[in-house]
Scaffold this active site. Sequence first.
Site, PDB file in Angstrom:
ATOM      1  N   LYS A 173       0.684   4.933   6.875  1.00 32.35           N
ATOM      2  CA  LYS A 173      -0.398   5.452   5.620  1.00 32.35           C
ATOM      3  C   LYS A 173       0.838   7.024   5.444  1.00 32.35           C
ATOM      4  O   LYS A 173       0.717   7.554   6.317  1.00 32.35           O
ATOM      5  CB  LYS A 173      -1.584   5.263   5.869  1.00 32.35           C
ATOM      6  CG  LYS A 173      -2.379   4.003   6.243  1.00 32.35           C
ATOM      7  CD  LYS A 173      -2.265   3.409   4.604  1.00 32.35           C
ATOM      8  CE  LYS A 173      -2.478   2.557   4.767  1.00 32.35           C
ATOM      9  NZ  LYS A 173      -2.572   0.739   3.386  1.00 32.35           N
ATOM     10  N   SER A 188       1.005  -1.628  -0.236  1.00 29.73           N
ATOM     11  CA  SER A 188       0.195   0.240   0.150  1.00 29.73           C
ATOM     12  C   SER A 188       0.800   1.074  -0.154  1.00 29.73           C
ATOM     13  O   SER A 188      -0.093   2.205  -0.547  1.00 29.73           O
ATOM     14  CB  SER A 188      -0.956   0.357   1.347  1.00 29.73           C
ATOM     15  OG  SER A 188      -0.120   0.327   1.993  1.00 29.73           O
TER      16      SER A 188
END
EC number: 3.4.21.89
Length: 187
Positions: A81, A40
């Site tokens: 993230k 990700s």
Amino acid sequence: MNNSKKKELLDWIKSIVVAFVFVVAMRTFIFSPISVDGASMMPTYEDGDRVIVNKISKQISGIERFDVIVFEAPIGKDYIKRVIGLPGDHVAYKDDTLYINDEPLEEPYLDLYKEQLPDNGSLTQDFTLQSLTGYSTIPEGYLFVLGDNRSNSIDSRFPSVGLVPMEKVLGIANVRFYPFDSLGIVK
């Protein structure tokens, strides 16, 4: 056992206990290593990269837009993230451009992915904060986060993650220590 050997053994035990307490304190309050699990955050972080989570910088300097953070995700594991939206921000994507409070912002960390898109495709699908969360601006005490690999990231766009409470942030991940050929500070 004579007294000098007992004293030496006791000194060793004290040294080991002090070292152990120091290591535990460092990992608990200052930094800890984590392993990146998944794709990700590619190309910034690859699956299997090892990074240092700096826990103290979030208290001293605060979390800023575009910092890469590690946080406790609601689904039972830690996520890594990039911070896109801060409290008070209105976040939107239109035509593969990030808008914060209706101002377009550059995201140079996405350039590599954008260059690889076929036929000028879109890396990030259009959305508004309100369409995803029901909020027009990010509430106080929360962050909006996205993975750099937008087509392969479970992030604030998904109800399972949503807005990230500040108290769930473990720290800022800006130092890679493995693989050794990629050792260094990551922007």
